[in-house]
Design a protein around this motif. Structure first.
Motif, PDB file in Angstrom:
ATOM      1  N   PHE A   1     106.552  69.054 106.093  1.00 27.74           N
ATOM      2  CA  PHE A   1     105.962  69.474 104.825  1.00 27.74           C
ATOM      3  C   PHE A   1     104.683  68.667 104.664  1.00 27.74           C
ATOM      4  CE2 PHE A   1     105.319  69.161 100.260  1.00 27.74           C
ATOM      5  CZ  PHE A   1     105.648  70.422  99.775  1.00 27.74           C
ATOM      6  N   SER A   2     103.531  69.311 104.794  1.00 30.11           N
ATOM      7  CA  SER A   2     102.253  68.589 104.688  1.00 30.11           C
ATOM      8  C   SER A   2     102.048  68.121 103.253  1.00 30.11           C
ATOM      9  CB  SER A   2     101.098  69.495 105.113  1.00 30.11           C
ATOM     10  OG  SER A   2      99.861  68.838 104.892  1.00 30.11           O
ATOM     11  N   HIS A   3     101.871  66.806 103.098  1.00 28.69           N
ATOM     12  CA  HIS A   3     101.730  66.236 101.764  1.00 28.69           C
ATOM     13  C   HIS A   3     100.298  66.261 101.240  1.00 28.69           C
ATOM     14  CE1 HIS A   3     105.831  65.049 102.448  1.00 28.69           C
ATOM     15  NE2 HIS A   3     105.894  64.352 101.337  1.00 28.69           N
ATOM     16  N   ALA A   4      99.334  66.561 102.095  1.00 29.60           N
ATOM     17  CA  ALA A   4      97.935  66.640 101.640  1.00 29.60           C
ATOM     18  C   ALA A   4      97.060  67.244 102.722  1.00 29.60           C
ATOM     19  CB  ALA A   4      97.412  65.256 101.264  1.00 29.60           C
ATOM     20  N   ARG A   5      96.003  67.899 102.290  1.00 31.08           N
ATOM     21  CA  ARG A   5      94.975  68.409 103.209  1.00 31.08           C
ATOM     22  C   ARG A   5      93.696  67.616 102.934  1.00 31.08           C
ATOM     23  NH1 ARG A   5      90.377  70.054 105.265  1.00 31.08           N
ATOM     24  NH2 ARG A   5      89.703  72.230 105.180  1.00 31.08           N
ATOM     25  N   PHE A   6      93.362  66.717 103.873  1.00 30.35           N
ATOM     26  CA  PHE A   6      92.166  65.884 103.750  1.00 30.35           C
ATOM     27  C   PHE A   6      91.030  66.473 104.575  1.00 30.35           C
ATOM     28  CE2 PHE A   6      95.322  62.569 102.722  1.00 30.35           C
ATOM     29  CZ  PHE A   6      94.723  61.962 101.629  1.00 30.35           C
ATOM     30  N   THR A   7      89.801  66.158 104.173  1.00 28.76           N
ATOM     31  CA  THR A   7      88.639  66.438 105.008  1.00 28.76           C
ATOM     32  C   THR A   7      88.177  65.121 105.631  1.00 28.76           C
ATOM     33  OG1 THR A   7      86.989  66.070 103.274  1.00 28.76           O
ATOM     34  CG2 THR A   7      87.930  68.296 103.454  1.00 28.76           C
ATOM     35  N   TYR A   8      87.428  65.221 106.733  1.00 27.52           N
ATOM     36  CA  TYR A   8      86.913  64.020 107.392  1.00 27.52           C
ATOM     37  C   TYR A   8      86.042  63.215 106.430  1.00 27.52           C
ATOM     38  CZ  TYR A   8      88.333  66.137 111.855  1.00 27.52           C
ATOM     39  OH  TYR A   8      89.045  66.689 112.864  1.00 27.52           O
ATOM     40  N   THR A   9      85.213  63.900 105.662  1.00 23.76           N
ATOM     41  CA  THR A   9      84.299  63.231 104.732  1.00 23.76           C
ATOM     42  C   THR A   9      85.084  62.449 103.684  1.00 23.76           C
ATOM     43  OG1 THR A   9      82.723  65.042 105.040  1.00 23.76           O
ATOM     44  CG2 THR A   9      82.376  63.603 103.141  1.00 23.76           C
ATOM     45  N   GLU A  10      86.160  63.064 103.179  1.00 23.39           N
ATOM     46  CA  GLU A  10      86.973  62.431 102.142  1.00 23.39           C
ATOM     47  C   GLU A  10      87.666  61.180 102.678  1.00 23.39           C
ATOM     48  OE1 GLU A  10      90.422  63.892  98.959  1.00 23.39           O
ATOM     49  OE2 GLU A  10      89.966  65.082 100.743  1.00 23.39           O
ATOM     50  N   VAL A  11      88.241  61.268 103.866  1.00 27.35           N
ATOM     51  CA  VAL A  11      88.945  60.122 104.449  1.00 27.35           C
ATOM     52  C   VAL A  11      87.974  58.979 104.735  1.00 27.35           C
ATOM     53  CG1 VAL A  11      90.237  59.314 106.470  1.00 27.35           C
ATOM     54  CG2 VAL A  11      90.825  61.490 105.395  1.00 27.35           C
ATOM     55  N   ALA A  12      86.796  59.320 105.265  1.00 27.64           N
ATOM     56  CA  ALA A  12      85.799  58.282 105.549  1.00 27.64           C
ATOM     57  C   ALA A  12      85.386  57.571 104.262  1.00 27.64           C
ATOM     58  CB  ALA A  12      84.591  58.897 106.227  1.00 27.64           C
ATOM     59  N   ALA A  13      85.256  58.324 103.174  1.00 26.82           N
ATOM     60  CA  ALA A  13      84.876  57.724 101.889  1.00 26.82           C
ATOM     61  C   ALA A  13      85.980  56.803 101.363  1.00 26.82           C
ATOM     62  CB  ALA A  13      84.580  58.822 100.867  1.00 26.82           C
TER      63      ALA A  13
END
Length: 759
Positions: free
Chosen positions: A308-320
């Motif tokens: 069950f995926s708990h979140a969908r992150f983007t690369y930009t968001e994770v880097a920030a």
């Protein structure tokens, strides 16, 4: 092979594939791997690009190339020809969009269908070409107007034979698949729904292959991490030999174009049931790893699970978030910040292990084309790789290595991703280049990837580092899929495969099936094993002509491959060839878009960098636009330029001016050939006369007399040609082709004066 008593074996016959050229001549790509054979224009009149032929060498042409003659057309594949419908002098014809076909196709009056003049159409041949007659065909499909949005993609998928429509049986099967995971689907699977796995992808991603999770763990007697990589379980829904499977194997890969994707799987699977979308249950295959503090893989295991995926992150968001754990992005995702920090920690450990392993890691600039709603280029921007990209990359590498090791240790046949070191020829070229550039480091006869990385590190601060790194990359081989494990040179792995993208790559789907078979203590068998013999040999030769097979170390006794190994070899060749097909189609579309974009900038001037030097000119990549074009050698000035293969540069004999990879220049957009996907530049003189500067550096005055500096160098016995060019920008004023030609002829004539004829 028969010699027929002819000296040098010129009459030996061979089979191969015809490769046409836009200038009217062509070549035969030989099945036996020998050098291509030149076909003059008169030989090309009776054959078509992509024809399978039997040919023989009849002579050497004036350039010393072996020249061939077609003896027989072995096979003419069912290949549609795409082009624009024209009406000239009362005759209907189609001018092929792919200029390698060389001849227009005549269309009888009643065979044009609903097509109108100027429209892009697909033609089916009804009569082949002959020595004294053009090919004849009929309009099979009307694609539309040349300026219609997305027309370049419609052309490319047909031009390269990319399957773009699923079979009716495949679509019917996809329609019958449920929309969500059912309770019965979970049987025999580990329940990971409480583990906070997350996906990290680009902003424009639509299908999600992988999810990750990391937590600190005791590894042996020390500290380390438990890293979970969960991959969409496509094999749970796509059964071997099913209609969807047949369609997927035919495609072998998804094809990515600007603004459009041609998926390997129907959308219901690729964007729906197989995609690890947030906050829904999904079936997955998990690689569960224990990573030691020093980055070594301590242990791993594979198992099918439900997640069950708990979140969908983007690369930009994770880097920030990683850059500021107290910032606004982190505040929105505070329950996941600790997990992301753990991922960052295990990434840094894996990165250290990568460095110790000596894997090659060159920084290259990839670009992204941003289009408007009409499909026209708005801008071309560089893709930046931040820490989040690298975290996911290392996690996927780790899972791929574990899957290769699992298959290898189990002695089960499968497909490895093999990347071999440079060929002997490429090694010699690279050694000579490094020596000529005064690098001080070189490669051994049996080089390791660490040697390449050491050279890259040692030269990263040099002004010509870009040139050196480009040459290092060009010396590498292409990676392929094969059941014969020869390791991955670039990544410095003894065994490597692809496990992490079964939604978009067929080899990954095969690897999943093999791993499941091993877990179930059974054996996965490819369907419809080919019978050893002529048919399989022809298939292997045909595919190998496009993808070079790995070099196998000599064995004491040569054992013929089994029927099973032959099946895996055929699958590997098929997937490798179709991977190249997808790359070629994507590049063709990007080139078309760039040409159309640059037509709006004719006459404008830009700064750029030489990206390649050849015997016929230099290729320049513009700084602001990341568009590449050719400055032909006739546009470099009115002197004779010599190509230095060792240094990979063009050098003017009179001025000493040099153009090599990394040389900065200023150019003007002079011509755009949309059909040929070519952009031509001409050099622009900017401020100071740079040619004079180069001549001064060489020690020659503008009148041709040696300066005092050059006389002193001559007295010391040092060649003036070896003096470096100090100017950062090396440009010469434009001259017409005729002027350059006259100058070259005059110079050659002066050189010949007073020479005695050779005996």
């Amino acid at each position: 092979m028969k010699n027929n008593g002819h000296p040098s074996g010129l009459l030996d016959e061979f089979e191969g594939t015809v490769q046409g050229h836009r200038d009217g001549h062509g070549f035969v790509q030989r099945d036996d791997g020998e050098a291509d054979i030149y076909l003059p224009p008169n030989e090309m009149r009776a054959v078509l690009h992509k024809d399978r032929v039997k040919a023989r060498i009849v002579r050497q042409d004036r350039r010393g190339r072996p020249e061939g003659r077609v003896v027989e057309i072995v096979d003419r594949p069912e290949q549609p020809i795409i082009g624009r419908l024209l009406h000239e002098g009362g005759v209907w014809l189609v001018a092929p969009e792919d200029k390698r076909y060389g001849q227009d196709v005549l269309i009888p009056k009643g065979a044009t269908g609903p097509a109108k003049v100027g429209q892009v159409v697909v033609v089916q041949l009804t009569e082949p070409p002959a020595l004294f007659g053009q090919p004849v065909g009929r309009v099979k499909e009307v694609l539309g107007e040349i300026d219609d949005p997305g027309m370049e993609i419609e052309i490319a998928v047909r031009k390269y034979g990319v399957p773009h429509e699923f079979s009716e049986a495949g679509m019917a099967e996809a329609k019958a698949i449920p929309d969500k995971v059912r309770p019965s689907d979970k049987k025999g699977r580990v329940d990971l729904t409480d583990v906070p796995l997350v996906t990290i992808d680009g902003e424009d991603a639509r299908d999600f292959d992988d999810a990750v999770y990391c937590e600190p763990a005791k590894v042996g007697r020390g500290k380390g991490w438990r890293l979970l990589v969960a991959i969409a379980d496509v094999s749970a829904y796509v059964q071997t030999g099913s209609p969807i499977d047949i369609d997927a194997y035919d495609r072998a890969t998804s094809v990515y174009f600007p603004r459009r994707v041609i998926p390997m799987l129907p959308e219901k699977l690729s964007n729906g049931l197989c995609s690890l979308n947030p906050e829904v249950e999904r079936l997955c295959m998990v690689c569960d790893m224990l990573v030691a503090a020093d980055g070594e893989m301590y242990a791993y295991q594979f198992y099918p699970a439900v997640m069950f995926s708990h979140a969908r992150f983007t690369y930009t968001e994770v880097a920030a978030i990683l850059g500021n754990t107290r910032g606004p992005e982190a505040a929105k995702r505070k329950e996941r910040v600790k997990d992301l920090l753990n991922l960052s920690d295990v990434y840094k450990a894996l990165l250290k292990q990568r460095s110790r392993r000596g894997a090659v890691d060159f920084e290259t600039t990839e670009t992204q084309i941003v289009c408007d709603d009409a499909g026209r280029i708005e801008k071309i921007v560089p893709r930046t790789r931040n820490e989040a990209h690298k975290i996911i990359e290392e996690a996927m590498l780790a899972a791929n290595v574990c899957s290769a090791d699992f298959i290898n240790e189990s002695k089960h046949p499968g497909l490895y991703r093999v990347h071999e070191g440079p060929t002997p020829e490429k090694k010699e070229v690279l050694r000579g280049y490094l020596k000529a550039m005064g690098v001080g480091l070189s490669i051994t006869d049996d080089p390791k990837p660490g040697e390449f990385q050491a050279i890259a590190e040692a030269t990263k601060d040099r002004p010509d580092s870009q040139q050196i790194h480009t040459m290092l990359l060009r010396s590498m081989s292409q990676a392929i899929y094969t059941p014969i494990n020869s390791g991955h040179f670039g990544l410095a792995y003894e065994a490597y495969t692809h496990f992490t993208s079964p939604i978009r790559r067929y080899p990954d789907l095969l690897v999943h099936r093999v791993i499941k078979a091993i877990l179930g203590k059974t054996k996965y068998t490819l369907p419809m094993l080919p019978t050893p013999g002529e048919a399989h040999a022809k298939l292997a030769k045909r595919l190998a002509s496009r993808v070079k097979a790995p070099t196998q170390k000599p064995q004491k006794a040569v054992v013929a491959p089994t029927k099973e190994v032959q099946a895996w070899q055929a699958a590997g060749l098929h997937c490798s060839a179709n991977e190249r097909r997808a790359d070629e189609a994507s590049r063709d579309v990007e080139a078309w878009l760039k040409c159309k974009y640059m037509r709006e900038h004719l006459g404008e001037e830009y700064g750029g960098v030489v990206s390649s030097a050849t015997t016929f000119g230099i290729f320049v990549t513009l700084d602001a636009m990341y568009v590449e074009g050719l400055v032909h050698i006739t546009e470099l000035g009115g002197e004779y330029f010599k190509f230095d293969e060792m240094r990979q540069e063009l050098r003017g004999e009179r001025t000493g001016i040099r153009y090599a990879i990394g040389t900065r220049v200023r150019v003007q957009v002079s011509r755009v050939d949309l059909d040929g996907r070519k952009i031509d530049f001409r050099l622009v003189r900017e401020g100071e006369d740079l040619t004079a500067r180069a001549m001064k550096d060489k020690g020659v005055s503008s009148g041709g007399a040696p300066t005092k500096a050059s006389a002193k160098r001559g007295a010391r016995g040092k060649s003036a040609d070896s003096a470096p060019v100090a100017a950062e920008r090396m440009e010469a004023g434009p001259q017409s082709a005729m002027q350059a030609f006259k100058s070259a002829v005059k110079k050659a004539a002066n050189k010949m004066k007073g020479r005695k004829p050779r005996r």
